[in-house]
Design a protein around this motif. Sequence first.
Motif, PDB file in Angstrom:
ATOM      1  N   LYS A  55      18.459  20.944   1.718  1.00  0.00           N
ATOM      2  CA  LYS A  55      18.818  19.813   0.880  1.00  0.00           C
ATOM      3  C   LYS A  55      20.234  19.378   1.236  1.00  0.00           C
ATOM      4  O   LYS A  55      21.072  20.209   1.580  1.00  0.00           O
ATOM      5  CB  LYS A  55      18.740  20.203  -0.599  1.00  0.00           C
ATOM      6  N   GLU A  81      18.438  10.452   5.718  1.00  0.00           N
ATOM      7  CA  GLU A  81      17.006  10.758   5.631  1.00  0.00           C
ATOM      8  C   GLU A  81      16.321  10.543   6.979  1.00  0.00           C
ATOM      9  O   GLU A  81      15.359  11.243   7.315  1.00  0.00           O
ATOM     10  CB  GLU A  81      16.351   9.887   4.564  1.00  0.00           C
ATOM     11  N   GLY A  89      15.203  16.822   0.354  1.00  0.00           N
ATOM     12  CA  GLY A  89      15.766  15.500   0.169  1.00  0.00           C
ATOM     13  C   GLY A  89      17.274  15.384   0.325  1.00  0.00           C
ATOM     14  O   GLY A  89      17.996  16.368   0.515  1.00  0.00           O
TER      15      GLY A  89
END
Length: 255
Positions: A55, A81, A89
Motif C-alpha cells: 500500500k 496507480e 491501493g
Amino acid sequence: MRSISNSIYVLACLGLLLYGCEEPVREDPFVGMGAARWDVGKSANFLLSDDRFTKLELEIAYMEGFRPTDVLLEEMVGFLEEVTFKPEGVVLTLREIPAEGEEFYSAEAIASLEDQYRQSYNEGNTVSVFLLVVDGNFMQDETEFFTIGAAYRNTSMVLFGKRIMESSGGFRRPPRGILETTVALHELGHLLGLVNVGTEMVTPHEDEEQEFHCDEETCLMYWTVETSNVFLFVPQTIRTLDANCRNDLRANGGR
C-alpha cells in the motif's frame, strides 16, 4: 555449605546463560522516521513493487494559500496507480499547514519543515511519500534561472508555491494545474529512481550533460521540467514518461 554454594553458583551461571541466549529485539530499518532519511532513489524498489509494501500513502502538506489544484491531486494518484504495484491501493492525505511568510527557503529549512509537519512514515505494509508545498522560492534561485520543485530525500519532495503562482497563467505561460502537476510528477519520478538514481537503466538514456535526467526532450524526466527552462516548451499538457523510463520502472518492480 559448599554444596549449597556450588548450587547457587550453577543456577546463577545458568540464568546468565539463558538470558544471554535471548534474541535481541531488532527494529525494522525500513519503517519509521529513520527510513525517510535516505538519499533520493534509495527507496525506489519499495515504492514500485509489492515485495515489501503493498500500500502507498501520499501525504501532501501545503502552506495556507497554496493548496494544490485538483488536477495535481488526481494526476499524482493516477500516476502512482499506473506505474506501481500496490494491491491495497494508493491513498491520499491532504493537510493545510501555517504559512511561514518567508521569501526564500534553504534546503535545511525545507528538511526542518518536513520534520515538523510530516505525519506519515513507512509503517506495516504501507510505504509513505511526502510532498511539501511552501509559500516562497528556493534560496539558491537566480534571477534568470530558478527551481520550481525538487526531490530531496528518498520519499520527500517540495514544490515552491509562490514560484508556481508567478509562473503560470497568462501569455506564454502554462495553466497552473498543468505546471505544478508536471513538476510534481517529475520529482516523483526521481523518487522512483529515474534516471539512473536508484533504478538501473535497461537501455542507456541518461542525459550526458544533465545528470539523473532523460535525454529525450519530450519525456517527463527531461531536465527542463523542474526549472525555469520549462517555459522554452510552454507545456499545455502534462508530460508523460517515454518508453525508456517506463522500461526502467518495470525492471525495478513497477508495472
